[in-house]
Structures are given as C-alpha cells and as structure tokens.
Design a protein around this motif. Structure first.
Motif, short mmCIF file in Angstrom:
data_model
loop_
_atom_site.label_atom_id
_atom_site.label_comp_id
_atom_site.label_asym_id
_atom_site.label_seq_id
_atom_site.Cartn_x
_atom_site.Cartn_y
_atom_site.Cartn_z
N ARG A 131 8.79 24.65 54.53
CA ARG A 131 8.43 25.76 55.41
C ARG A 131 9.17 25.67 56.75
O ARG A 131 9.26 26.66 57.47
CB ARG A 131 6.92 25.79 55.65
CG ARG A 131 6.13 26.16 54.40
CD ARG A 131 4.66 26.38 54.73
NE ARG A 131 3.86 26.55 53.54
CZ ARG A 131 3.76 27.68 52.85
NH1 ARG A 131 4.42 28.75 53.27
NH2 ARG A 131 3.01 27.76 51.76
N LEU A 132 9.66 24.50 57.09
CA LEU A 132 10.39 24.34 58.34
C LEU A 132 11.82 24.86 58.26
O LEU A 132 12.47 25.03 59.29
CB LEU A 132 10.42 22.86 58.75
CG LEU A 132 9.08 22.24 59.16
CD1 LEU A 132 9.25 20.77 59.47
CD2 LEU A 132 8.49 22.97 60.36
N VAL A 133 12.30 25.12 57.06
CA VAL A 133 13.65 25.66 56.91
C VAL A 133 13.66 27.10 57.41
O VAL A 133 12.86 27.93 56.94
CB VAL A 133 14.11 25.60 55.44
CG1 VAL A 133 15.50 26.21 55.28
CG2 VAL A 133 14.10 24.17 54.94
N PRO A 134 14.53 27.46 58.35
CA PRO A 134 14.52 28.82 58.91
C PRO A 134 14.76 29.88 57.84
O PRO A 134 15.61 29.71 56.94
CB PRO A 134 15.67 28.80 59.92
CG PRO A 134 15.86 27.35 60.26
CD PRO A 134 15.52 26.59 59.01
N MET A 135 14.02 30.96 57.92
CA MET A 135 14.18 32.06 56.98
C MET A 135 15.57 32.68 57.08
O MET A 135 16.08 33.24 56.10
CB MET A 135 13.09 33.11 57.23
CG MET A 135 13.10 34.27 56.24
SD MET A 135 12.85 33.73 54.51
CE MET A 135 11.17 33.13 54.63
N GLU A 136 16.21 32.58 58.25
CA GLU A 136 17.53 33.16 58.43
C GLU A 136 18.55 32.55 57.48
O GLU A 136 19.49 33.23 57.02
CB GLU A 136 18.00 32.97 59.87
CG GLU A 136 17.26 33.81 60.90
CD GLU A 136 15.90 33.23 61.26
OE1 GLU A 136 15.59 32.13 60.74
OE2 GLU A 136 15.16 33.88 62.02
N LEU A 137 18.40 31.27 57.16
CA LEU A 137 19.33 30.62 56.22
C LEU A 137 19.20 31.22 54.82
O LEU A 137 20.21 31.46 54.13
CB LEU A 137 19.07 29.11 56.18
CG LEU A 137 19.34 28.34 57.47
CD1 LEU A 137 19.00 26.86 57.27
CD2 LEU A 137 20.80 28.50 57.88
N ARG A 138 17.98 31.47 54.41
CA ARG A 138 17.78 32.09 53.10
C ARG A 138 18.35 33.51 53.09
O ARG A 138 19.04 33.91 52.13
CB ARG A 138 16.28 32.15 52.77
CG ARG A 138 15.60 30.78 52.68
CD ARG A 138 14.11 30.98 52.38
NE ARG A 138 13.39 29.74 52.20
CZ ARG A 138 12.84 29.02 53.17
NH1 ARG A 138 12.96 29.44 54.44
NH2 ARG A 138 12.18 27.93 52.90
N GLU A 139 18.07 34.27 54.14
CA GLU A 139 18.54 35.66 54.19
C GLU A 139 20.06 35.72 54.23
O GLU A 139 20.68 36.63 53.64
CB GLU A 139 17.94 36.36 55.41
CG GLU A 139 16.42 36.52 55.33
CD GLU A 139 15.83 37.06 56.62
OE1 GLU A 139 16.57 37.09 57.63
OE2 GLU A 139 14.64 37.45 56.61
N ALA A 140 20.69 34.78 54.91
CA ALA A 140 22.16 34.76 54.93
C ALA A 140 22.72 34.50 53.54
O ALA A 140 23.72 35.12 53.14
CB ALA A 140 22.64 33.68 55.91
N ALA A 141 22.08 33.60 52.80
CA ALA A 141 22.54 33.34 51.43
C ALA A 141 22.33 34.55 50.54
O ALA A 141 23.22 34.90 49.73
CB ALA A 141 21.81 32.13 50.87
N TYR A 142 21.17 35.20 50.68
CA TYR A 142 20.93 36.40 49.87
C TYR A 142 21.94 37.50 50.21
O TYR A 142 22.40 38.24 49.32
CB TYR A 142 19.51 36.91 50.11
CG TYR A 142 18.42 35.94 49.72
CD1 TYR A 142 18.63 35.01 48.70
CD2 TYR A 142 17.19 35.95 50.37
CE1 TYR A 142 17.63 34.12 48.34
CE2 TYR A 142 16.18 35.07 50.01
CZ TYR A 142 16.41 34.15 49.01
OH TYR A 142 15.43 33.26 48.65
N ALA A 143 22.30 37.62 51.48
CA ALA A 143 23.25 38.66 51.89
C ALA A 143 24.63 38.42 51.27
O ALA A 143 25.39 39.38 51.05
CB ALA A 143 23.36 38.69 53.41
#
Length: 390
Positions: free
Chosen positions: A246-258
C-alpha cells in the motif's frame, strides 16, 4: 581580528541562548550525587534505586537550570527530550538484560570445540559432551519448509487484497479474508501444532482406507512442524506485505497502465520491485516470529538426539525443543568422575550443570541465527531496493 575573536559566536539581540550539551552531564552528575546521598540517609541505597531516583531528579534539575539560563521554551524542549531518551533506555533494559544473561551463561559452552557440530547420541546423565549440530540443522530445515509454504501464500494474498479486492464482489471477499487473517494472528501456537497433527493423522487415514486402518496417531515428521509454523507465519506475512504494497505510490501503477503494461506485469515489475525492501523485512519478521516456537514442534516434530536431514521421514530436533528438553533435566547427578558414552566408548568428565550449560549455549545459538537472518534481510533490501539519486 584574532583567532579567538573569530571563533566567538555573535549573539544577536532577542536571540535565545542555548547551553552546550555538557551542561546536561553536569546536571545528571549532580542528580546522581543527590540521589545517592538521599538513599544512603534513608538506608535504601542500591544501584538501580540511585539510577531511578537520579533520573527523576535530573529531570527536575535540568529543567530548572535550563529555565533560568535558556528560557521556558528551550527548557521544555530539554525536558521532553530527556523523557524520550529515558523511555528509550527503559525499553533497552529488558533487551540488554536478556542478551547479557544469555551470553554470560551460554558463551563458555557455545565456544566449546564440537558443540556446534556434535549431536546428543549416547549423551546421558552429566556427561560433559554433546552438541547442538542436529538441532541447528533441524531448525533451519523446518523453518525453511515453513517459509517455502508461507511466503507464496502470504504474498499472493497480500497482492490480491491490495491490487484486486477493490470493487464489487472481490471487495467483499477481500474484507472476509482480512477478517480471517486477523483471527489467525491471535491463534495460540499450540493450536497450530494440533492442527498440523490432526491434518497428517487424517491424511494417513485417507491413504490407509483400503487397509482398514484408522490413521497413524504416532506419526511425527519435520514437515509437520513446517506446516504448523506456516499457520503462524502466514498472517504475519499477509499483514506486513499488505502494508508495504500500500505504500507504493499509485502514480507508478498509473504510469505503467498508461504505457499499456498489463496489470499482472505492473504488479510483478513495478509494485513488487518497488516494495522489495519492505517485503524482505516482513518475511524476516515472520521467520523471527516462529523460529523460537516450542509448543507446536513438541507436538509435531518432537525430539531426536541425532541428525535427520529428511523433513518427510521421522522426528527432528530443533533448538527450541532442545532448550526445553535440556532445561527440564535441570542439574545432573554425578555418581562418578567420568561417564562413558555407550555408543563410542569414549569417556567424558561428569558435570552437574552440563544440561543447563547446553540449554544456555543453544539459546545463544538461536539468538545468533535470528541476528544473522536480520543482517541477510538488510543486505537483500539494500541491494534490491530501487536506487534513488541520494
């Protein structure tokens, strides 16, 4: 301008003066002297009493002195800092006391030649011989088996709770899983041992149905101990790993999805890679949680005075059960100056404290194993954690 003038700090108008750090040492020394005098006058002098009363007096002396010299704000700052330091020292006292007790009682036996490699075959009475080699091997094998079982289950469960149980029916399922994990966290260790024992007895009953048997209630194996410990490890791995993910920033996931990266690959290459340091720590904490458990291993792996390298065949000795069995023997009875090993024919001196010495030496070995595992976890976290620009 002279060198002395150049080093003299300039105090601006309205600036509060700060006392150097050694003023605290002076107030501490004064507090200890006053505490010693008061306790001597009261006839209750002892080193712990001097330390406790001296600390309380130090709080009062340092605050009053700082209030006069520095002002109310900095005096309160010093007072709270000393309270925090005192709480830290208080928390260290049990740990330092434990380490000192184990090292002072077990170091002599621990450094005895052959203690870390020998087993207990033929060692009886007060024979000043034997070692913990078989217990060390059993501890490592059983703990390794529990880790192999627990880490995949716990890590995959944490990934499901963080990455997939977000909406709809999966969210409801995730809440149920979280509740069950919280319940498992409070399970007594002996219940985990009973669970593993009952499971393997039931399994032998299923395999022996054709022969009409009712299972094997006397079955004991190292793998049973691994299963029992895994029941205790899984909740720790799940909860700790969940918090790290949960500490992993959501922005990293969204960047990968993008960029078109699939969800499973984002989890593997981005989320887990970012949280690897915390995940390693969580696994280490789970191992440290179970490596010293005794009750489930007494029910499942029992004790064995010799080496057994097969988790799936026969009993195995571990350090916790070795410590328990040796300490229960207490002081030995020496009817002669020497005792003969019936297996090897070698003669050894008889010591009435041999059992207790072996127990303390094994306790020291167990502490060292935990420390080594923590060091390895720190190294893994350092080398595999994402590197920053600092």
């Amino acid at each position: 301008m002279s060198a002395t003038t150049a080093r003299t700090p300039i105090r601006r108008e309205g600036e509060e003066r700060r006392l150097p750090w050694w003023h605290l040492l002076l107030s501490a020394a004064a507090a200890l002297v006053v505490a010693a005098v008061v306790l001597l006058a009261a006839g209750a002098f002892s080193l712990p009493a001097v330390v406790v009363l001296g600390y309380v007096l130090h709080l009062a002396f340092a605050y009053a002195y700082a209030r006069v010299r520095e002002g109310r704000r900095w005096a309160m700052d010093r007072f709270m800092s000393m309270l925090v330091i005192g709480a830290f020292v208080l928390a260290l006292i049990p740990l330092v006391s434990l380490l000192w007790e184990v090292i002072s009682r077990g170091a002599a036996r621990f450094v005895t030649p052959g203690f870390l490699t020998a087993d207990m075959s033929g060692v009886t009475g007060g024979m000043d011989a034997g070692g913990i080699g078989h217990a060390i091997v059993g501890t490592l094998l059983i703990t390794l088996g529990a880790t192999v079982i627990s880490v995949p289950i716990g890590l995959l469960t944490a990934i499901f709770l963080v990455e997939y149980a977000r909406t709809g029916a999966l969210r409801v399922l995730g809440r149920g899983i979280t509740f069950l994990v919280d319940v498992m966290t409070g399970i007594p260790s002996i219940v985990a041992g009973l669970f593993a024992l009952a499971m393997f007895i039931s399994a032998t009953q299923l395999f022996d149905v054709a022969g009409g048997h009712q299972g094997n209630p006397g079955i004991r194996m190292g793998i049973m101990g691994s299963v029992a410990l895994s029941v205790l490890m899984i909740p720790t791995v799940v909860r700790s790993s969940e918090e790290m993910l949960r500490l992993v920033p959501m922005e990293l996931r969204e960047a990968a999805y993008a960029l078109g990266v699939p969800k499973w690959l984002t989890v593997v290459r981005v989320v887990l890679r970012t949280a690897i340091a915390g995940l390693t720590t969580s696994v280490t904490l789970a191992i440290a949680r179970v490596i010293g458990e005794t009750a489930p291993l007494l029910l499942t792996a029992e004790v064995l005075p010799q080496y057994n390298l097969n988790l799936f065949d026969g009993q195995m000795q571990t350090l916790p059960t070795f410590i328990n069995s040796q300490y229960k023997l207490d002081l030995a009875t020496c009817n002669a100056d020497v005792v003969t090993n019936p297996f090897t024919g070698l003669q050894y001196a008889c010591s009435i404290t041999a059992n207790l010495d072996r127990a303390w030496g094994a306790a020291l070995a167990l502490i060292l194993i935990v420390m080594i595992l923590n060091i390895i976890a720190r190294l893994v976290s350092y080398w595999f954690a994402p590197k920053t620009g600092r």
